[in-house]
Design a protein around this motif. Structure first.
Motif, PDB file in Angstrom:
ATOM      1  N   TYR A  36      56.499  32.917  62.401  1.00  0.00           N
ATOM      2  CA  TYR A  36      55.559  31.716  62.219  1.00  0.00           C
ATOM      3  C   TYR A  36      55.336  31.441  60.683  1.00  0.00           C
ATOM      4  O   TYR A  36      55.532  32.429  59.777  1.00  0.00           O
ATOM      5  CB  TYR A  36      54.174  31.835  62.857  1.00  0.00           C
ATOM      6  CG  TYR A  36      54.454  31.630  64.189  1.00  0.00           C
ATOM      7  CD1 TYR A  36      54.889  32.308  64.979  1.00  0.00           C
ATOM      8  CD2 TYR A  36      53.512  30.429  64.831  1.00  0.00           C
ATOM      9  CE1 TYR A  36      54.734  32.158  66.707  1.00  0.00           C
ATOM     10  CE2 TYR A  36      53.440  30.216  66.106  1.00  0.00           C
ATOM     11  CZ  TYR A  36      54.253  30.887  67.039  1.00  0.00           C
ATOM     12  OH  TYR A  36      54.198  30.635  68.504  1.00  0.00           O
ATOM     13  N   ALA A  41      44.635  26.655  54.900  1.00  0.00           N
ATOM     14  CA  ALA A  41      43.807  25.788  55.480  1.00  0.00           C
ATOM     15  C   ALA A  41      44.425  25.129  56.971  1.00  0.00           C
ATOM     16  O   ALA A  41      43.758  24.188  57.501  1.00  0.00           O
ATOM     17  CB  ALA A  41      42.858  24.849  54.657  1.00  0.00           C
ATOM     18  N   GLU A  42      45.526  25.764  57.323  1.00  0.00           N
ATOM     19  CA  GLU A  42      46.080  25.243  58.359  1.00  0.00           C
ATOM     20  C   GLU A  42      46.450  26.200  59.455  1.00  0.00           C
ATOM     21  O   GLU A  42      46.380  27.557  59.111  1.00  0.00           O
ATOM     22  CB  GLU A  42      47.294  24.483  58.284  1.00  0.00           C
ATOM     23  CG  GLU A  42      47.209  23.217  57.426  1.00  0.00           C
ATOM     24  CD  GLU A  42      48.639  22.407  57.061  1.00  0.00           C
ATOM     25  OE1 GLU A  42      48.618  21.500  56.377  1.00  0.00           O
ATOM     26  OE2 GLU A  42      49.661  22.782  57.821  1.00  0.00           O
ATOM     27  N   GLY A  43      46.559  26.154  60.903  1.00  0.00           N
ATOM     28  CA  GLY A  43      47.055  27.040  61.614  1.00  0.00           C
ATOM     29  C   GLY A  43      48.562  27.372  61.409  1.00  0.00           C
ATOM     30  O   GLY A  43      49.367  26.560  61.075  1.00  0.00           O
ATOM     31  N   PRO A  44      49.182  28.580  61.639  1.00  0.00           N
ATOM     32  CA  PRO A  44      50.258  28.772  61.785  1.00  0.00           C
ATOM     33  C   PRO A  44      51.238  27.954  62.609  1.00  0.00           C
ATOM     34  O   PRO A  44      50.831  27.414  63.698  1.00  0.00           O
ATOM     35  CB  PRO A  44      50.425  30.180  62.358  1.00  0.00           C
ATOM     36  CG  PRO A  44      48.936  30.847  62.266  1.00  0.00           C
ATOM     37  CD  PRO A  44      48.114  29.611  62.381  1.00  0.00           C
ATOM     38  N   ILE A 100      51.086  38.169  72.350  1.00  0.00           N
ATOM     39  CA  ILE A 100      51.981  38.338  71.155  1.00  0.00           C
ATOM     40  C   ILE A 100      51.141  39.031  69.858  1.00  0.00           C
ATOM     41  O   ILE A 100      50.144  38.666  69.648  1.00  0.00           O
ATOM     42  CB  ILE A 100      52.599  36.864  70.579  1.00  0.00           C
ATOM     43  CG1 ILE A 100      53.063  36.163  71.797  1.00  0.00           C
ATOM     44  CG2 ILE A 100      53.129  36.821  69.334  1.00  0.00           C
ATOM     45  CD1 ILE A 100      53.459  34.688  71.515  1.00  0.00           C
TER      46      ILE A 100
ATOM     47  N   LEU B  91      41.363  31.653  65.299  1.00  0.00           N
ATOM     48  CA  LEU B  91      42.357  30.862  65.711  1.00  0.00           C
ATOM     49  C   LEU B  91      42.545  30.956  66.955  1.00  0.00           C
ATOM     50  O   LEU B  91      42.699  31.987  67.605  1.00  0.00           O
ATOM     51  CB  LEU B  91      43.753  31.307  64.826  1.00  0.00           C
ATOM     52  CG  LEU B  91      43.549  30.941  63.303  1.00  0.00           C
ATOM     53  CD1 LEU B  91      44.633  31.916  62.682  1.00  0.00           C
ATOM     54  CD2 LEU B  91      44.039  29.505  63.096  1.00  0.00           C
ATOM     55  N   ILE B 104      53.829  29.976  71.085  1.00  0.00           N
ATOM     56  CA  ILE B 104      52.456  29.571  71.154  1.00  0.00           C
ATOM     57  C   ILE B 104      52.316  28.568  69.859  1.00  0.00           C
ATOM     58  O   ILE B 104      52.688  28.565  68.898  1.00  0.00           O
ATOM     59  CB  ILE B 104      51.504  30.694  71.155  1.00  0.00           C
ATOM     60  CG1 ILE B 104      51.680  31.506  69.705  1.00  0.00           C
ATOM     61  CG2 ILE B 104      51.681  31.483  72.345  1.00  0.00           C
ATOM     62  CD1 ILE B 104      50.745  32.715  69.839  1.00  0.00           C
ATOM     63  N   TYR B 105      51.110  27.787  70.460  1.00  0.00           N
ATOM     64  CA  TYR B 105      50.852  26.594  69.254  1.00  0.00           C
ATOM     65  C   TYR B 105      49.389  26.938  68.849  1.00  0.00           C
ATOM     66  O   TYR B 105      48.434  27.022  69.809  1.00  0.00           O
ATOM     67  CB  TYR B 105      50.913  25.203  69.840  1.00  0.00           C
ATOM     68  CG  TYR B 105      52.495  25.038  70.107  1.00  0.00           C
ATOM     69  CD1 TYR B 105      52.891  25.430  71.617  1.00  0.00           C
ATOM     70  CD2 TYR B 105      53.314  24.245  69.418  1.00  0.00           C
ATOM     71  CE1 TYR B 105      54.239  25.044  71.759  1.00  0.00           C
ATOM     72  CE2 TYR B 105      54.697  24.063  70.083  1.00  0.00           C
ATOM     73  CZ  TYR B 105      54.928  24.595  70.972  1.00  0.00           C
ATOM     74  OH  TYR B 105      56.532  24.261  71.450  1.00  0.00           O
ATOM     75  N   PHE B 106      49.175  26.940  67.564  1.00  0.00           N
ATOM     76  CA  PHE B 106      47.825  27.041  67.000  1.00  0.00           C
ATOM     77  C   PHE B 106      46.880  25.922  66.616  1.00  0.00           C
ATOM     78  O   PHE B 106      47.783  25.041  66.338  1.00  0.00           O
ATOM     79  CB  PHE B 106      47.958  27.926  65.553  1.00  0.00           C
ATOM     80  CG  PHE B 106      48.271  29.305  65.860  1.00  0.00           C
ATOM     81  CD1 PHE B 106      49.648  29.802  66.082  1.00  0.00           C
ATOM     82  CD2 PHE B 106      47.432  30.316  66.058  1.00  0.00           C
ATOM     83  CE1 PHE B 106      49.842  31.271  66.234  1.00  0.00           C
ATOM     84  CE2 PHE B 106      47.513  31.694  66.453  1.00  0.00           C
ATOM     85  CZ  PHE B 106      49.087  31.966  66.387  1.00  0.00           C
ATOM     86  N   GLY B 107      45.576  26.129  66.757  1.00  0.00           N
ATOM     87  CA  GLY B 107      44.644  25.206  66.207  1.00  0.00           C
ATOM     88  C   GLY B 107      44.617  25.307  64.669  1.00  0.00           C
ATOM     89  O   GLY B 107      45.261  26.506  64.284  1.00  0.00           O
ATOM     90  N   GLU B 108      43.698  24.488  64.247  1.00  0.00           N
ATOM     91  CA  GLU B 108      43.498  24.820  62.766  1.00  0.00           C
ATOM     92  C   GLU B 108      42.621  25.906  62.265  1.00  0.00           C
ATOM     93  O   GLU B 108      42.147  26.267  61.172  1.00  0.00           O
ATOM     94  CB  GLU B 108      43.219  23.560  62.119  1.00  0.00           C
ATOM     95  CG  GLU B 108      44.336  22.543  62.009  1.00  0.00           C
ATOM     96  CD  GLU B 108      44.051  21.351  61.199  1.00  0.00           C
ATOM     97  OE1 GLU B 108      45.040  20.482  61.016  1.00  0.00           O
ATOM     98  OE2 GLU B 108      43.029  21.139  60.610  1.00  0.00           O
TER      99      GLU B 108
END
Lengths: 112, 115
Positions: A36, A41-44, A100, B91, B104-108
């Motif tokens: 990833y 300041a952003e999500g992975p 994970i 997160l 998997i898809y993350f939020g901010e």
């Protein structure tokens, strides 16, 4: 107990050269691995993955190599671009239905 | 929305107060994760919900932390009697589960500061 280890906190690479990010794991039950990328300041965001039945997976400029006997994987980025500057997380799971686990990340700086 | 949505995006709270962090996963995603990232640290696993199975709570750092997922969708992470060491980005991530290859898809994230 750190099951996924990224021993290099940071790495600097010249633009256009190859970036190699390394990751080691201790749990021999892990059979699915992911990388990833995270900007501040952003999500992975998901980059690339590899199953333990393979030893290489390629997607454009990104290639992940898996050495099961050494419990080691690496991410190669070639050629490196300025937009590749980010934190890269290695992750692993025991199977596709399990949680994970992430490493601590490596901050990649691409130098102009 | 199309992605994982978290709220609040930022929260400053006094030590000892309780906080609730909310996660709206991507519609149709059966798996939901909570992670946290403290300053200078990696992504620490907290809890994992998969479909109707019992959640994997093995990453929760203490009994002050709890999470629930209502109706198989929205999740709330609750931290009771917050401490300064709880300050971190929390997160949330979701996936379609095994069928997605576990991508998997993350939020901010929700940035929590305990003062």
């Amino acid at each position: 107990d750190q099951q996924v280890k990224q021993n290099s906190p940071s790495l600097s690479v010249q633009e256009g050269r190859i970036s190699i990010l390394n990751c080691d794991y201790t749990n021999s039950m892990f059979d699915y691995f992911l990388w990833y990328k995270k900007y501040p300041a952003e999500g992975p965001t998901f980059l690339i993955s590899i199953s333990s039945i393979k030893d290489k997976n390629e997607d454009g400029r990104f290639t992940v190599f898996l050495n099961k006997s050494a419990k080691h994987l690496s991410l190669h980025i070639v050629p490196s671009q300025p937009g590749d500057s980010a934190v890269y997380f290695c992750a692993a799971s025991r199977n596709r239905d399990d949680k994970i686990i992430f490493g601590k990340g490596t901050r990649l700086h691409i130098l102009p | 929305g199309a992605g994982v949505s978290q709220s609040p995006s930022n929260k400053v709270t006094e030590k000892g107060k309780d906080v609730e962090l909310r996660c709206d996963p991507i519609s149709g995603h059966t798996a939901l994760y909570w992670y946290r990232q403290s300053l200078g640290q990696g992504l620490e696993f907290l809890i994992y919900f998969q479909g109707n199975s019992a959640p994997d709570k093995s990453g929760l750092p203490s009994d002050r932390f709890s999470a629930e997922r209502t109706g198989g969708s929205v999740s709330t992470l609750t931290i009771q009697r917050t401490q300064q060491e709880d300050s971190a980005v929390y997160l949330c991530a979701s996936s379609t589960g095994p069928s997605s290859g576990n991508t998997i898809y993350f939020g901010e994230g929700s940035w929590l500061t305990v003062v």
